[in-house]
Design an enzyme around this catalytic site. Structure first.
Site, PDB file in Angstrom:
ATOM      1  N   GLU A  91      -1.954  11.272   3.925  1.00 43.59           N
ATOM      2  CA  GLU A  91      -2.992  11.032   4.932  1.00 43.59           C
ATOM      3  C   GLU A  91      -2.942  12.205   5.898  1.00 43.59           C
ATOM      4  OE1 GLU A  91      -3.842   6.621   6.169  1.00 43.59           O
ATOM      5  OE2 GLU A  91      -1.680   6.987   6.258  1.00 43.59           O
ATOM      6  N   GLU A 130       0.883  -1.169   0.000  1.00 41.55           N
ATOM      7  CA  GLU A 130       0.000   0.000   0.000  1.00 41.55           C
ATOM      8  C   GLU A 130       0.916   1.211   0.000  1.00 41.55           C
ATOM      9  OE1 GLU A 130      -2.712   2.356   3.242  1.00 41.55           O
ATOM     10  OE2 GLU A 130      -3.133   0.205   3.039  1.00 41.55           O
TER      11      GLU A 130
END
Length: 185
Positions: free
Chosen positions: A49, A44
């Site tokens: 974020e 990933e």
């Protein structure tokens, strides 16, 4: 979620992030196929974020090493880059080649990770048989806003957001100006 996927390149997203308790905007990538097993053995890549209650902080991360719970992550950790990502558009970018992944905000690099090595966590079965795996396969874009979850530990952020608190979110949207992918020929 993008229909197209890529191995290596420069990935840019110009976005204005949400603001509010327990809002979790993310611009990230997942593999097209689970070549190396389930999450996170197949990898990933988090381009960006953030946490809605911390509008000046962003982070970039890669997840790998083995199937959960034998996975690990490496990344920048929280970075205060001195900009309110909810007040205006900013460009979140990632450059990814066979040796390294580099993270940028508004053209300034703030982190890099060497991927030209064995990325196994050392726990469980090793899913990789060469350096660079799992970051040697096609990944596709995902853009989303999650609400709450383990990204907001109660000891640090208090109880999860309530419906009444959510009704008072200052800016519960992530606005995307563009997504771009560049690849060398």
């Amino acid at each position: 979620t993008s229909k197209k996927s890529w191995t290596f390149g420069k990935f840019e997203a110009r976005a204005k992030l949400p603001k509010g308790k327990n809002l979790w905007p993310a611009i990230w990538m997942m593999p097209k196929a689970s070549v190396y097993g389930g999450w996170a053995a197949s990898g990933e890549i988090d381009i960006m974020e953030a946490r809605g209650e911390r509008p000046r902080i962003t982070q970039g991360t890669i997840h790998h090493g083995g199937a959960w719970p034998n996975n690990v992550w490496h990344g920048s950790g929280e970075k205060d880059l001195g900009k309110d990502f909810t007040a205006d558009y900013h460009t979140f970018a990632l450059e990814w080649d066979k040796n390294e992944i580099r993270w940028y905000v508004d053209g300034a690099q703030y982190h890099s990770e060497n991927i030209n090595k064995n990325m196994w966590s050392g726990k469980g079965t090793n899913p990789y048989n060469h350096n660079g795996a799992p970051f040697d396969q096609d990944f596709f874009w995902i853009l989303n806003i999650a609400v709450g979850g383990n990204f907001f530990p109660a000891a640090q952020y208090g109880p999860q957001v309530t419906p009444d608190e959510a009704r008072k979110w200052e800016k519960p949207t992530m606005e995307i100006d563009y997504l771009r992918v560049y690849q060398q020929k």
